[in-house]
Enzyme design. Structure first.
Site, mmCIF file in Angstrom:
data_model
loop_
_atom_site.group_PDB
_atom_site.id
_atom_site.type_symbol
_atom_site.label_atom_id
_atom_site.label_comp_id
_atom_site.label_asym_id
_atom_site.label_seq_id
_atom_site.Cartn_x
_atom_site.Cartn_y
_atom_site.Cartn_z
ATOM 1 N N SER A 81 6.597 80.656 166.895
ATOM 2 C CA SER A 81 5.911 81.122 165.560
ATOM 3 C C SER A 81 6.934 80.374 164.453
ATOM 4 O O SER A 81 6.678 80.804 163.511
ATOM 5 C CB SER A 81 5.938 82.490 165.585
ATOM 6 O OG SER A 81 7.183 83.023 165.861
ATOM 7 N N THR A 200 7.749 85.324 161.586
ATOM 8 C CA THR A 200 8.429 84.582 160.818
ATOM 9 C C THR A 200 9.918 84.838 161.060
ATOM 10 O O THR A 200 10.557 85.812 161.071
ATOM 11 C CB THR A 200 8.223 84.956 159.485
ATOM 12 O OG1 THR A 200 6.627 84.293 159.403
ATOM 13 C CG2 THR A 200 8.802 83.939 158.617
ATOM 14 N N THR A 218 8.461 79.343 158.868
ATOM 15 C CA THR A 218 7.419 79.691 160.030
ATOM 16 C C THR A 218 6.455 78.514 160.349
ATOM 17 O O THR A 218 6.126 77.776 159.447
ATOM 18 C CB THR A 218 6.806 81.002 159.307
ATOM 19 O OG1 THR A 218 5.826 81.437 160.329
ATOM 20 C CG2 THR A 218 5.937 80.615 158.377
ATOM 21 N N ARG A 228 -4.253 76.408 155.220
ATOM 22 C CA ARG A 228 -3.752 77.803 154.944
ATOM 23 C C ARG A 228 -2.177 77.878 154.653
ATOM 24 O O ARG A 228 -1.191 77.260 155.780
ATOM 25 C CB ARG A 228 -4.112 78.825 155.982
ATOM 26 C CG ARG A 228 -3.678 80.219 155.669
ATOM 27 C CD ARG A 228 -2.397 80.728 156.292
ATOM 28 N NE ARG A 228 -2.204 82.118 156.123
ATOM 29 C CZ ARG A 228 -1.087 82.612 156.479
ATOM 30 N NH1 ARG A 228 -0.237 81.828 157.005
ATOM 31 N NH2 ARG A 228 -1.087 83.867 156.194
ATOM 32 N N THR A 251 7.992 89.575 156.658
ATOM 33 C CA THR A 251 7.324 88.713 158.040
ATOM 34 C C THR A 251 5.935 89.689 158.000
ATOM 35 O O THR A 251 5.797 90.766 157.421
ATOM 36 C CB THR A 251 8.239 89.139 159.134
ATOM 37 O OG1 THR A 251 7.432 88.735 160.221
ATOM 38 C CG2 THR A 251 8.520 90.524 159.376
ATOM 39 N N GLY A 252 5.036 89.095 158.701
ATOM 40 C CA GLY A 252 3.679 89.858 159.038
ATOM 41 C C GLY A 252 2.794 88.981 158.343
ATOM 42 O O GLY A 252 2.641 87.799 158.070
HETATM 43 C C1 SD4 Z 1 2.352 84.044 157.283
HETATM 44 N N1 SD4 Z 1 4.282 85.728 157.073
HETATM 45 O O1 SD4 Z 1 2.391 82.868 157.575
HETATM 46 C C2 SD4 Z 1 3.679 84.718 158.005
HETATM 47 C C3 SD4 Z 1 3.666 84.838 159.370
HETATM 48 C C4 SD4 Z 1 4.497 86.034 159.826
HETATM 49 O O2 SD4 Z 1 4.985 87.628 161.380
HETATM 50 O O3 SD4 Z 1 5.487 86.340 159.500
HETATM 51 N N2 SD4 Z 1 3.992 86.656 160.890
HETATM 52 O O4 SD4 Z 1 1.771 84.859 156.742
#
Ligand code: SD4
Length: 339
Positions: A81, A200, A218, A228, A251-252
């Site tokens: 990731s 991330t 990330t 994107r 994160t997320g």
């Molecule tokens: C995103 N926030 O590209 C990042 C991905 C991530 O846990 O953190 N995932 O949207």
């Protein structure tokens, strides 16, 4: 005064894995016990913190620490990731997002950068060597190559296999990263070849001189549309540092974080007096309140640190963890959650 502040009712996880819940009493001693300190997102933050600690423990600069720290997961072939071996977009391109910010609000960011193992170092170079803050795609790659970075194929055989398995269904759905069974019921359909498709590393550090910096890097949501960009390289969304107050990272699902300028919001809430944990909670609340039904299927986590070294986190779903390294501790904590 932040004496005897109860911290987050975090549950302590042993470095070897999950252990019993344990309420943590954190007593920042301004300027002494809590400096230097580095915190970062997820379990893999522990190894990243070790890289940052090499710098911080030698009285190094927070900026150098966060760069060195996040380079560890960026180069890790087992981390799908972040950086090298990151899962690709739906067309098979590994596109990386990263940003960095220092104690003087200098910042740099790269978005949708391909072929470079350490996007965080390119982001730092954008910050230090250009009059700009953001470079994207082909331009970011050109800049990296002109400044001594070399091209690497970031798509490892393992990541390629996961992507090809995914292509069979091509069912795009960000999967909530929860590592404990309690929240298994809210998981979305697992990604073929692996249970999670995003994570991330966001890292915040306070150095011995009292300066803060942050870094966030990330490969973004796996199997995203080509082009994107998420929250991670967006200053104020995935990362924000204000040395007068503190710093935050996220994160997320990035779209939800961008909508509320999440990390900036967390820092501003701390400026108004909220503890790091409460500030993160209020930011999560804002996402949940906007669409409570949608929030049931989302993961967003915030991690924050005040400029006195106190820290906290909050997330939507159980399972978001963060790692803390000081001279007194080297641990992983589980964040409190909305659900
Ligand atoms: C995103 N926030 O590209 C990042 C991905 C991530 O846990 O953190 N995932 O949207």
């Amino acid at each position: 005064m932040f004496n005897r502040r109860k911290f987050l009712q975090s549950s302590v996880l042993a470095s070897t894995g999950w252990m019993m819940k344990d309420h943590l009493e954190f007593t920042p001693k301004k300027g002494i016990a809590t400096k230097p300190i580095v915190i970062s997102t997820w379990n893999f933050g522990k190894a990243a913190n070790a890289g940052a600690w090499e710098v911080l423990s030698k009285q190094g600069r927070a900026l150098d620490a966060v760069e060195a720290g996040v380079k560890i997961p960026e180069a890790d072939p087992n981390n799908h990731s972040v950086g090298y071996a990151g899962l690709p977009d739906r067309d098979g391109h590994v596109t990386l997002d990263a940003c960095i910010m220092d104690e003087k609000s200098n910042c740099g960011s790269v978005m949708c950068l391909e072929h470079i193992v350490h996007p965080i170092s390119v982001a730092r170079m954008v910050m230090e060597k250009t009059p700009h803050i953001i470079l994207v795609g082909e331009g970011a790659l050109q800049f990296a190559l002109a400044n001594g970075f070399s091209k690497t194929n970031l798509l490892t055989p393992e990541s390629e296999k996961m992507w090809k398995d995914w292509l069979k269904s091509s069912n795009y759905q960000p999967v909530i990263n929860t590592e404990n069974k309690a929240s298994a019921s809210v998981r979305m359909a697992p990604v073929p070849g692996g249970p999670f498709n995003h994570d991330t590393i966001g890292m915040l550090a306070l150095d011995a001189s009292g300066n803060m910096s942050g870094a966030c890097t990330t490969s973004g949501l796996a199997y995203k549309m080509h082009g994107r960009v998420g929250d991670s390289p967006v200053i104020g969304a995935g990362l924000f540092v204000d040395n007068e107050v503190g710093a935050a990272t996220s994160t997320g699902v990035g779209e939800e974080v961008i909508r509320i300028s999440g990390s900036h919001l967390v820092v501003e809430l701390m400026r108004q007096g909220a503890t790091p944990g409460d500030a993160c909670k209020k930011a999560v609340e804002r996402i949940v309140k906007r669409d409570p039904e949608k929030a049931k299927g989302l993961q967003v986590g915030f991690l924050a640190m005040r400029n006195d070294g106190s820290y906290g986190a909050f997330c939507i779903q159980k399972g978001f963890t963060y790692a803390v390294r000081t001279s007194a501790e080297d641990k992983i904590y589980e964040s409190e959650s909305w659900i």
